[in-house]
Structures are given as structure tokens and as C-alpha cells.
Scaffold this motif. Structure first.
Motif, short mmCIF file in Angstrom:
data_model
loop_
_atom_site.label_atom_id
_atom_site.label_comp_id
_atom_site.label_asym_id
_atom_site.label_seq_id
_atom_site.Cartn_x
_atom_site.Cartn_y
_atom_site.Cartn_z
N LYS A 172 0.85 -1.20 0.00
CA LYS A 172 0.00 0.00 0.00
C LYS A 172 0.88 1.24 0.00
CE LYS A 172 -3.68 -2.55 0.58
NZ LYS A 172 -4.43 -2.96 -0.57
N VAL A 173 0.40 2.29 -0.62
CA VAL A 173 1.08 3.58 -0.64
C VAL A 173 0.25 4.55 0.17
CG1 VAL A 173 1.92 5.47 -2.09
CG2 VAL A 173 2.11 3.11 -2.90
N LEU A 174 0.89 5.17 1.17
CA LEU A 174 0.19 6.09 2.06
C LEU A 174 0.70 7.51 1.88
CD1 LEU A 174 0.18 3.23 3.67
CD2 LEU A 174 -0.49 4.65 5.58
N LEU A 175 -0.24 8.44 1.85
CA LEU A 175 0.08 9.86 1.93
C LEU A 175 0.00 10.20 3.40
CD1 LEU A 175 0.56 12.70 0.77
CD2 LEU A 175 -1.93 12.88 0.44
N LEU A 176 1.14 10.56 3.98
CA LEU A 176 1.19 10.85 5.40
C LEU A 176 0.72 12.27 5.69
CD1 LEU A 176 4.59 9.14 6.30
CD2 LEU A 176 2.28 8.18 6.38
N LYS A 177 0.31 12.50 6.93
CA LYS A 177 -0.24 13.80 7.31
C LYS A 177 0.69 14.95 7.01
CE LYS A 177 -3.72 12.49 10.61
NZ LYS A 177 -4.28 12.69 11.93
N GLU A 178 2.00 14.75 7.16
CA GLU A 178 2.94 15.85 6.92
C GLU A 178 3.26 16.05 5.44
OE1 GLU A 178 5.62 12.33 7.16
OE2 GLU A 178 3.98 12.98 8.46
N GLY A 179 2.70 15.20 4.56
CA GLY A 179 2.85 15.39 3.13
C GLY A 179 3.79 14.45 2.42
N SER A 180 4.58 13.67 3.16
CA SER A 180 5.45 12.69 2.50
C SER A 180 4.62 11.45 2.16
CB SER A 180 6.64 12.33 3.39
OG SER A 180 6.21 11.70 4.56
#
Length: 107
Positions: A70-78
Motif C-alpha cells: 500500500k502507498v500512504l500519503l502521510l499527514k505531513e505530506g510525505s
């Protein structure tokens, strides 16, 4: 669109203007907005059941990989690629734009 700009989906708006999800390459499929919540809930349910991580990544699943990662967009933008086999980060990008660029540039 204005509704999306005011939500957690705001970083994805430029990409959804081109297509509401779809394959970026043979390896990566960008999820449609309607699929993100389901995939994210399933991802965190699996992590909870496995109880292998002390600190879970905070974000939402925006893409899936051919092998089940899975590919996650993290809260800080990375952006991170998270292994489906063990709770581990396999790859990392500084931004959503960098991830998309790398994904569509893949041979």
C-alpha cells in the motif's frame, strides 16, 4: 472540487482533475476518492490485528501496488510504500508530486 479542497483529499485534487484514479504504471494504481476510505480502514484494521507496530504511520492509503503493498500519503505530506508482508516501509518519497513522478516514470 471546493469540498475536496477543504478536506484531507486536497493534495490529490490536481491529479483527480486529470483522472479519478487509475494506473500510474504497471506497479502503482492511484485509488479513486471513493476507494481511499475503504482501503485506509482495511489497512489500519490489519495493522491493529497484527499488533506488530508500536507507532503506526498516520495517513491514508492513496495507491496500491501490484504485489499488494500500500502507498500512504502521510499527514505531513510525505509518501511511503508499506509492505504487505511485514509492517515495514519499503520506499519513501518527500512529496506526493515526487511519488507520482517516479510512478509514471517507471519502466
Amino acid at each position: 472540487e471546493e469540498e475536496m479542497l477543504a478536506s484531507k483529499f486536497a493534495p490529490l485534487v490536481p491529479y483527480y482533475k486529470v483522472a479519478e484514479g487509475g494506473f500510474l504504471s504497471d506497479e502503482y494504481e492511484l485509488l479513486a476518492q471513493k476507494d481511499i476510505q475503504t482501503e485506509t480502514a482495511e489497512f489500519y484494521d490489519r495493522l491493529e490485528k497484527e499488533e506488530l507496530l508500536e507507532k503506526q504511520p498516520e495517513g491514508m492509503v492513496i495507491a496500491r501496488c501490484a504485489n499488494g503493498d500500500k502507498v500512504l500519503l502521510l499527514k505531513e505530506g510525505s509518501v511511503i510504500r508499506f509492505s504487505h508482508e511485514e509492517p515495514d516501509i519499503v520506499d519513501e518519497w518527500q512529496s506526493l508530486a515526487q511519488f507520482v513522478f517516479d510512478a509514471v516514470s517507471e519502466e
